[in-house]
Design a protein around this motif. Structure first.
Motif, short mmCIF file in Angstrom:
data_model
loop_
_atom_site.label_atom_id
_atom_site.label_comp_id
_atom_site.label_asym_id
_atom_site.label_seq_id
_atom_site.Cartn_x
_atom_site.Cartn_y
_atom_site.Cartn_z
N ALA A 153 -1.70 -23.28 27.20
CA ALA A 153 -2.31 -24.40 26.47
C ALA A 153 -2.87 -23.94 25.13
CB ALA A 153 -3.40 -25.04 27.32
N THR A 212 -3.19 -33.07 20.34
CA THR A 212 -3.27 -32.17 21.50
C THR A 212 -4.54 -32.47 22.31
OG1 THR A 212 -4.33 -30.48 20.13
CG2 THR A 212 -1.93 -30.36 20.38
N TYR A 262 -5.45 -27.47 33.25
CA TYR A 262 -4.14 -27.90 32.77
C TYR A 262 -3.12 -28.10 33.88
CZ TYR A 262 -6.10 -26.95 28.21
OH TYR A 262 -6.92 -26.97 27.10
N TYR A 311 -0.42 -30.71 30.55
CA TYR A 311 -0.78 -30.59 29.14
C TYR A 311 -0.40 -31.93 28.51
CZ TYR A 311 -1.20 -28.75 24.39
OH TYR A 311 -1.58 -28.54 23.08
N VAL A 328 3.50 -26.89 30.92
CA VAL A 328 2.42 -25.94 30.72
C VAL A 328 2.34 -24.96 31.89
CG1 VAL A 328 0.55 -27.21 31.86
CG2 VAL A 328 0.03 -25.80 29.83
#
Length: 372
Positions: free
Chosen positions: A257, A271, A282, A285, A349
């Motif tokens: 991440a 983001t 995460y 993501y 992710v």
């Protein structure tokens, strides 16, 4: 477009390695396959993730939510405040015990319940608040717990996507009356299928154990009406293996991440922010796309980058909730929920990503440009 030498990068990649296979085979060969020593050992091991709370293993994350609400005595006539921006299981568990779901809006950053919206939704019938630690980011428990304490409400944490997440040093699942986790194969750790309830209350833990096993602690000595929501020892054995790996996997997710945060620069893409004091793990993501999200997702797919929307339809707009609300003339004012459902996209992710994968993901996102 993906080149012939590049394989698509999946949005998620469940891990079932030789260690997990060997653990499952070992249990199968033992002949002790349901609610045995592996389950007890898994519960003991998992408790270390939640400040040594009592842990009760069950057959799914949904069962964990369902049984926790039952054990707390929540039922007909009660209301539970739930975010609409979540998987349907969050609200379904409330309906399954006969209580009413009251939807509250979310914070735009964490995607968790907005404390101000929760306070505004409380009525004399409110029995509990259900924060969802969505995508692995902890909800605003530092603000929600004082509200619950003020109004004497139970807090039921839906931490099904947030194994090892924390806020100001306190792990999720260790704030409220009880927490719930899922071990579905795409989660940050899994047990093939399964769930866990966590609580600091020993008597509540005993009630949960009765409820998952037909209301009995001793065979044929049923104390209450219960169900069969037991975890198998095969699942627990797999879960124990994964439990030994989840911290390293979590740090890899967090490192992935960090890379994506630093390298995604497309103006149309936001983001995921992280709240002060939060340990984001995460599970997803999740970025926001301004403009034509469908076109952006199609371009990412063409580039071989797995992507998905969790969740395109808020729970309050799903048929089992929308139709009764329409008949009752009930409406929900949830602007942040509606905006999130229209903008979010989750990108890979998971800890199996290579540096080359991360470079491809960032490059594909940046190629979306300004005008979608």
């Amino acid at each position: 477009m993906t080149s012939i030498n590049e394989q698509p990068i999946p949005a998620a990649r469940p891990v079932i390695g030789e260690d997990e296979i060997e653990a499952a085979v070992r249990v199968l060969r033992s002949g002790r396959v349901v609610q045995g020593p592996e389950v007890a050992a898994f519960e003991e091991g998992f408790s270390r993730l939640v400040d040594d709370r009592h842990c009760v293993a069950v057959n799914s994350g949904t069962s964990a939510l369902h049984l926790l609400l039952l054990a707390l005595g929540i039922g007909p006539g009660d209301e539970v405040i739930v975010p609409s921006f979540s998987f349907a299981a969050s609200a379904n568990a409330v309906r399954l015990v006969g209580a009413d779901v009251v939807f509250a809006d979310i914070e735009p950053g964490s995607f968790g319940l907005d404390p101000a919206a929760v306070e505004a939704a409380i009525t004399p019938r409110t029995a509990a608040i259900m924060p969802v630690h969505l995508y692995g980011h902890p909800a605003a428990m530092d603000k929600l717990m004082p509200i619950a304490d003020k109004h004497k409400l139970a807090v039921v944490e839906d931490a099904c996507q947030a194994h090892a997440a924390a806020l100001n040093g306190t792990p999720v699942g260790a704030f409220g009356a009880g927490g719930t986790f899922s071990f579905y194969p795409t989660k940050n750790m899994h047990s093939l299928e399964g769930g866990m309830v966590t609580t600091a209350d020993a008597e509540l833990a005993r009630t949960l154990r009765l409820l998952r096993n037909q209301g009995m602690e001793q065979r044929y000595a049923n104390e209450i009406v219960g169900a069969n929501m037991r975890m198998t020892d095969v699942s627990a054995a797999v879960g124990r293996v994964q439990l030994g790996k989840v911290e390293a996997w979590t740090e890899q997710r967090r490192a992935n991440a960090v890379y994506l945060d630093a390298h995604i620069t497309a103006p149309a893409v936001t983001t995921p922010p992280v709240a002060e004091g939060a340990r984001h793990v995460y599970h997803q993501y999740t970025v926001r796309i301004s403009g034509d999200r469908d076109a952006a997702m199609a371009k990412l797919t063409e580039a071989g980058i797995g992507n998905a929307v969790y969740y395109p339809t808020p729970i309050h707009r799903l048929k089992p909730y929308w139709e009764p609300d329409q008949k009752a003339g009930r409406t929900w004012d949830l602007p942040e929920t509606e905006r999130a459902a229209a903008e979010v996209v989750s990108l890979p992710v998971h800890p199996s990503l290579t540096e080359g994968d991360l470079q491809r993901i960032a490059a594909a996102v940046n190629s979306l440009g300004e005008n979608l």
